[in-house]
Write an enzyme that holds these catalytic residues in place. Structure first.
Site, PDB file in Angstrom:
ATOM      1  N   CYS A 121       0.847  -1.197   0.000  1.00 16.14           N
ATOM      2  CA  CYS A 121       0.000   0.000   0.000  1.00 16.14           C
ATOM      3  C   CYS A 121       0.887   1.253   0.000  1.00 16.14           C
ATOM      4  O   CYS A 121       1.934   1.278   0.654  1.00 16.14           O
ATOM      5  CB  CYS A 121      -0.917   0.006   1.217  1.00 16.14           C
ATOM      6  SG  CYS A 121      -2.015  -1.419   1.244  1.00 16.14           S
ATOM      7  N   CYS A 124       2.020   2.978   3.410  1.00 14.83           N
ATOM      8  CA  CYS A 124       2.425   2.116   4.524  1.00 14.83           C
ATOM      9  C   CYS A 124       3.913   1.787   4.473  1.00 14.83           C
ATOM     10  O   CYS A 124       4.416   1.290   3.463  1.00 14.83           O
ATOM     11  CB  CYS A 124       1.604   0.833   4.482  1.00 14.83           C
ATOM     12  SG  CYS A 124       2.146  -0.385   5.681  1.00 14.83           S
TER      13      CYS A 124
HETATM   14  S1  SF4 Z   1       0.755  -3.995   6.113  1.00 19.06           S
HETATM   15 FE1  SF4 Z   1       0.815  -2.131   4.880  1.00 19.06          FE
HETATM   16  S2  SF4 Z   1       1.171  -2.817   2.783  1.00 19.06           S
HETATM   17 FE2  SF4 Z   1       0.461  -4.595   3.961  1.00 19.06          FE
HETATM   18  S3  SF4 Z   1      -1.769  -4.647   3.640  1.00 19.06           S
HETATM   19 FE3  SF4 Z   1      -1.378  -3.527   5.539  1.00 19.06          FE
HETATM   20  S4  SF4 Z   1      -1.318  -1.370   4.887  1.00 19.06           S
HETATM   21 FE4  SF4 Z   1      -1.063  -2.601   3.028  1.00 19.06          FE
END
Ligand code: SF4
Length: 360
Positions: A121, A124
């Site tokens: 994401c 993130c």
């Molecule tokens: S940890 Fe981060 S990259 Fe993985 S699903 Fe959750 S928000 Fe998305």
């Protein structure tokens, strides 16, 4: 023979291990309790188990407590732990709003389910670092045990009451490990944490949402939605390219139909999505569903172009949802004093938002 992790077994599996090693069956409950209720860190702690039995078991099983590399405490009571695993990998676990002087009945832990995350994401920090491996069931339940042990050094009465699977990783991409950790944590001779006090947060792995409703309808569900348009969501949450909104929402409707439970939708608000059009689309998307929306104004993560939205845009977004009769709340940053250097803020914000709004 390679030794096995004592934290990754259910009580009945301990029974089989005892049987195979000529240890009387009733010992399996005692050992399971030492490992999963008291969080024993070595065989010597097990005072009511005979020396011979412990020696036999230690030849086939290892006990490997997670090593606390760093612990940070926020002024608001949040405590964040950086753990080192047996192979040297590191994960984070967060205990929310713990205050021994003003004890609440609820103590929630946000656990990691993978080392890194393959979803990627855009907002993130975990996703930016890529994916290393799934955690074992014992490494997931072990986070609860080792936080509990640490806090009990200062507060012997401390108990964990709620768990959210919202730390590093996509829980549904480690489905079996997560489900087994839930069984271990739910065990009467373990932490005995009710299924309804556990919540899985997903970026939108639609088939696993339905599988969860089949396998364990008691466990709560939160969905990191972040946008009601496929175009925007494709760029924020790459899982959307595999399971676009139509597929995801169909799975969510099925989940509610099968479980009769409210789903929490998390919307990280940024400069890219805090618009009236987005809010109106969200109302249309969720209309008629049993939901709660958490709006989470994001904090900038180093290396990302995503920025925090203006306050008036966040308020406007909330008002549009309220006008559309969608239950909604805004979760503001807590514990910023311990997050400055780590980049995991998003996960903790979501945990806090969920904890305050949706636990029963
Ligand atoms: S940890 Fe981060 S990259 Fe993985 S699903 Fe959750 S928000 Fe998305």
């Amino acid at each position: 023979m390679e030794k096995m992790d004592s934290r990754s077994f259910l009580e009945e599996e301990f029974g089989e291990i005892c049987l195979e090693n000529n240890i009387r069956k009733f010992r399996s409950s005692q050992i399971f309790k030492w490992i999963n209720q008291k969080g024993a860190h070595n065989w010597d702690e097990m005072r009511n188990i005979g020396k011979e039995d412990k020696e036999t078991l230690s030849r086939v099983l290892f006990i490997h407590p997670l090593e606390i590399v760093r612990e940070q405490r926020s002024q608001d009571g949040t405590r964040k732990f950086l753990f080192r695993l047996a192979d040297g990998e590191k994960i984070e676990t967060v205990l929310m709003d713990y205050d021994p002087l003003n004890s609440r009945d609820r103590h929630t832990i946000c656990v990691s389910t993978q080392v890194g995350c393959p979803v990627g994401c855009s907002f993130c920090a975990t996703g930016m670092d890529g994916f290393r491996r799934n955690l074992t069931a014992g490494e997931i339940s072990g986070q609860v045990l080792d936080v509990m042990r640490r806090v009990q050094e200062e507060d012997p009465e401390f108990k964990v009451t709620n768990i959210v699977f919202m730390g590093m990783g996509e829980p549904f991409l480690n489905y079996d490990g997560v489900m087994k950790s839930i069984q271990i944590l739910n065990s009467e001779n373990g932490q005995n944490i009710g299924m309804r006090r556990m919540t899985i947060s997903t970026s939108g792995v639609a088939p696993k949402i339905i599988q969860l409703a089949h396998d364990n309808p008691q466990v709560g569900l939160a969905v990191s939605l972040h946008s009601s348009s496929d175009e925007v969501r494709d760029s924020l949450v790459p899982m959307n390219r595999k399971y676009p909104l139509a597929v995801l929402m169909e799975a969510c409707r099925k989940y509610t139909h099968m479980t009769n439970r409210r789903i929490t939708f998390e919307v990280a608000l940024s400069n890219q999505n805090a618009s009236r059009k987005e809010a109106e689309q969200l109302v249309s998307l969720l209309k008629g569903m049993t939901v709660h929306v958490n709006l989470i104004p994001v904090n900038p993560v180093k290396g990302s172009t995503v920025k925090r939205p203006a306050k008036e845009n966040t308020m406007m977004f909330k008002r549009v949802l309220e006008a559309g009769k969608i239950p909604v709340s805004i979760r503001e940053e807590k514990g910023s004093d311990i997050d400055a250097a780590c980049g995991q803020l998003r996960q903790r914000l979501e945990c806090e938002g969920y904890e305050s709004v949706n636990q029963s």
